[in-house]
Design a protein around this motif. Structure first.
Motif, PDB file in Angstrom:
ATOM      1  N   GLY A 112       0.839  -1.190   0.000  1.00 36.68           N
ATOM      2  CA  GLY A 112       0.000   0.000   0.000  1.00 36.68           C
ATOM      3  C   GLY A 112       0.872   1.237   0.000  1.00 36.68           C
ATOM      4  O   GLY A 112       1.984   1.229   0.541  1.00 36.68           O
ATOM      5  N   PRO A 140      -2.593  -0.467  -4.077  1.00 33.40           N
ATOM      6  CA  PRO A 140      -3.612   0.499  -3.650  1.00 33.40           C
ATOM      7  C   PRO A 140      -2.984   1.774  -3.108  1.00 33.40           C
ATOM      8  O   PRO A 140      -1.900   1.740  -2.506  1.00 33.40           O
ATOM      9  N   ASP A 173      -7.205   1.365  -7.471  1.00 27.89           N
ATOM     10  CA  ASP A 173      -7.707   1.539  -6.112  1.00 27.89           C
ATOM     11  C   ASP A 173      -7.054   2.786  -5.506  1.00 27.89           C
ATOM     12  O   ASP A 173      -5.983   2.706  -4.897  1.00 27.89           O
ATOM     13  N   LYS A 193      -7.546   2.451   7.165  1.00 26.31           N
ATOM     14  CA  LYS A 193      -6.967   2.010   5.892  1.00 26.31           C
ATOM     15  C   LYS A 193      -5.745   1.126   6.136  1.00 26.31           C
ATOM     16  O   LYS A 193      -5.595   0.063   5.522  1.00 26.31           O
ATOM     17  N   TRP A 197      -4.927  -2.855   5.203  1.00 28.15           N
ATOM     18  CA  TRP A 197      -3.761  -3.298   4.428  1.00 28.15           C
ATOM     19  C   TRP A 197      -2.891  -4.283   5.204  1.00 28.15           C
ATOM     20  O   TRP A 197      -2.319  -5.205   4.639  1.00 28.15           O
TER      21      TRP A 197
END
Length: 218
Positions: A112, A140, A173, A193, A197
């Motif tokens: 991420g 993402p 994403d 978030k 992840w």
């Protein structure tokens, strides 16, 4: 499985000039990247409720190395060198950009990317290039519009909407949210978030622990 991570336990592991000096490429790493003076260090300190986990400076380009922080077992945050304007010699700047590029392209445990942008000056060319690269690599992205306290509510919402519309054109994403290290705006969204992840790593560790407990003793 719901995952709750205690970010206040995050601690510094090492600084590396390039990926060859980083620990083994395993577990999950979430990288924080942004233009010099976008507020990376302040955001990391707010995320972890620590005043000096990441060193802050009014001089752009303070982060010269890849800084690795351990959140919990197998879960790490990486503070990448700032890109763009920095009050440093050109050769040094080139070296940073090379280490940044190598990390983003070759580190397989990168799962991420948090891209920080000053809400008053978002989506500069280098910001867009970074987001597009991540989308192409199926990584993402969480865009944080930092220093959100600098704008009044109406202007802040308008800027958020504008950047979200722009982010949609990249595909992939990509999430966009406002953030302020000063008053904590958006910090809960960021933690959620990162929880998401990091979840696969924590689930794997939990499964391994359960397996070892169930294994018959010899």
């Amino acid at each position: 499985m719901s995952v709750k991570i205690h970010y206040q336990n995050t601690h510094f592991i090492t600084s590396a000039p390039d990926i060859r000096h980083l620990p083994e490429d395993e577990g999950i790493e979430i990288a924080f990247a942004g233009r010099s003076n976008a507020g990376k260090s302040s955001s990391l300190n707010r995320l972890t409720n620590q005043k000096s986990l990441a060193k802050t400076s009014k001089t752009p380009g303070r982060t010269q190395l890849i800084n690795l922080f351990k959140v919990t077992e197998g879960c790490h945050i990486v503070d990448l060198p700032g890109y763009g304007f920095a009050q440093v010699p050109l050769e040094m700047k080139k070296k940073w950009q090379q280490s940044l590029g190598e990390y983003l392209q070759q580190r397989t445990c990168l799962k991420g990317l948090v891209v920080l942008m000053d809400i008053r000056h978002p989506m500069k060319d280098l910001d867009q290039q970074l987001v597009i690269w991540a989308v192409e690599c199926a990584i993402p992205v969480q865009v944080l519009l930092t220093k959100a306290d600098k704008l009044k509510s109406g202007a802040r919402k308008a800027q958020l909407l504008k950047v979200r519309e722009q982010a949609m054109t990249f595909g992939g994403d990509v999430s966009v949210d406002v953030f302020s290290s000063l008053n904590g705006l958006g910090v809960d969204t960021l933690r959620q978030k990162l929880d998401h992840w990091f979840a696969p790593q924590l689930q794997q560790l939990a499964a391994q622990q359960a397996e070892s407990q169930d294994a018959p003793s010899e």
